[in-house]
Enzyme design. Sequence first.
Site, PDB file in Angstrom:
ATOM      1  CG  ASN A  60       1.713  -1.931   2.472  1.00  0.00           C
ATOM      2  OD1 ASN A  60       2.590  -2.527   1.842  1.00  0.00           O
ATOM      3  ND2 ASN A  60       0.492  -1.706   1.993  1.00  0.00           N
ATOM      4  CD1 TRP A  61       8.081  -1.091   4.511  1.00  0.00           C
ATOM      5  CD2 TRP A  61       9.929  -1.814   3.469  1.00  0.00           C
ATOM      6  NE1 TRP A  61       9.102  -1.142   5.435  1.00  0.00           N
ATOM      7  CE2 TRP A  61      10.242  -1.579   4.839  1.00  0.00           C
ATOM      8  CE3 TRP A  61      10.945  -2.272   2.625  1.00  0.00           C
ATOM      9  CZ2 TRP A  61      11.528  -1.790   5.356  1.00  0.00           C
ATOM     10  CZ3 TRP A  61      12.218  -2.492   3.150  1.00  0.00           C
ATOM     11  CH2 TRP A  61      12.506  -2.248   4.492  1.00  0.00           C
ATOM     12  CE  LYS A  62       0.567   1.542   0.203  1.00  0.00           C
ATOM     13  NZ  LYS A  62      -0.403   2.572  -0.173  1.00  0.00           N
ATOM     14  CG  HIS A  73      -3.467  -2.519   0.293  1.00  0.00           C
ATOM     15  ND1 HIS A  73      -3.611  -1.592  -0.715  1.00  0.00           N
ATOM     16  CD2 HIS A  73      -2.961  -1.860   1.359  1.00  0.00           C
ATOM     17  CE1 HIS A  73      -3.194  -0.421  -0.257  1.00  0.00           C
ATOM     18  NE2 HIS A  73      -2.785  -0.549   0.994  1.00  0.00           N
ATOM     19  CD  GLU A 120      -1.864   0.697  -2.943  1.00  0.00           C
ATOM     20  OE1 GLU A 120      -0.907  -0.065  -2.731  1.00  0.00           O
ATOM     21  OE2 GLU A 120      -1.971   1.826  -2.420  1.00  0.00           O
ATOM     22  CD  GLU A 136      -4.666   0.638   4.475  1.00  0.00           C
ATOM     23  OE1 GLU A 136      -3.675   1.037   5.076  1.00  0.00           O
ATOM     24  OE2 GLU A 136      -4.621   0.129   3.334  1.00  0.00           O
ATOM     25  N   GLY A 162      -2.322   7.557   0.130  1.00  0.00           N
ATOM     26  CA  GLY A 162      -1.344   8.199  -0.735  1.00  0.00           C
ATOM     27  C   GLY A 162      -1.773   9.561  -1.246  1.00  0.00           C
ATOM     28  CB  SER A 213      -2.530  10.353   4.260  1.00  0.00           C
ATOM     29  OG  SER A 213      -2.610  10.230   2.848  1.00  0.00           O
ATOM     30  N   GLY A 267       1.775   3.549   4.919  1.00  0.00           N
ATOM     31  CA  GLY A 267       2.392   3.396   3.600  1.00  0.00           C
ATOM     32  C   GLY A 267       3.590   4.321   3.470  1.00  0.00           C
ATOM     33  N   GLY A 268       3.399   5.410   2.746  1.00  0.00           N
ATOM     34  CA  GLY A 268       4.508   6.321   2.414  1.00  0.00           C
ATOM     35  C   GLY A 268       5.417   6.679   3.581  1.00  0.00           C
TER      36      GLY A 268
HETATM   37  P1  13P Z   1      -0.249   5.845   2.677  1.00  0.00           P
HETATM   38  O1  13P Z   1       0.183   5.871   4.144  1.00  0.00           O
HETATM   39  O2  13P Z   1       0.873   6.071   1.740  1.00  0.00           O
HETATM   40  O3  13P Z   1      -1.427   6.713   2.448  1.00  0.00           O
HETATM   41  O4  13P Z   1      -0.734   4.331   2.401  1.00  0.00           O
HETATM   42  C1  13P Z   1      -1.590   3.721   3.287  1.00  0.00           C
HETATM   43  C2  13P Z   1      -1.687   2.300   2.931  1.00  0.00           C
HETATM   44  O5  13P Z   1      -2.219   1.951   1.889  1.00  0.00           O
HETATM   45  C3  13P Z   1      -1.097   1.309   3.859  1.00  0.00           C
HETATM   46  O6  13P Z   1      -1.447   0.017   3.512  1.00  0.00           O
END
Ligand code: 13P
Length: 255
Positions: free
Chosen positions: A9-11, A95, A97, A166, A172, A211, A232-233
Amino acid sequence: MRRPLVVGNWKMNGRLGEAEELARAITSAEIDWDRVGVGVCPPFPLIERVAGAVSGSPVAWGGQNLHAEDSGAFTGEVHGPLLRDLGCTYVIVGHSERRGYFAETNEDVAAKFEAAHRNDLVPILCVGETEEERDAGRAEPVVRAQMEAVLDLAEDPFAGAVVAYEPVWAIGTGRTATPEQAQEMHALIRSLVGDRQPQTAQTLPLLYGGSVKSANAAELMPQADVDGALVGGACLKADEFQAILKAAAQAGAGA
Ligand code: 13P
């Protein structure tokens, strides 16, 4: 037997100049591609470029969100039929977010989940509790309610879907759920589906997100009900993402 799945997920990251390079780097991972499914979900305007870079490889692509309606006067939104036109396999719904910053309720998320299915997209439903909820001993009822909003949609809504657990406190933050914490919640999620549709529950891919990085993937992936990761990251760094793919493929080989 469930094949591991890892989705990046590149966000809200990635620019025109770098998206193709990152996407291509993923396709060059030295892994046994039969043992792991791989997807990338870039921001909407990058989908076509990323698709061009990975098409012909086993890497699939998807969106990070969609609107519950298939068309209409919803300025700034993106509809399922367009994601389908772009060749998306997946779309992330619910998600944390989106739930947190954009006030999406369980009912909104369920409507998006339904829109994904309607448009032949595989919904990746994200569920998970906040730190406050976990500390108050409410992780289970929160995730149960998030799952039930979708379970109540139809007789077998999770057929052809993916769920990502999640925990919000792990996203994050560098704080990952322990393999035991992840397994406990994944087992709960599978049992919630299994109470209604045992067959679907057995084949439902359950991803862990929060994470995930190369340093912890090898511990998380072999858990009985952890079938992969939503990253994510770490998916923005090709070598990190490749290492996570490798850990998932190895867990798949050991299953
Ligand atoms: P991180 O891997 O940056 O913690 O993010 C996880 C995430 O929200 C994937 O959708």
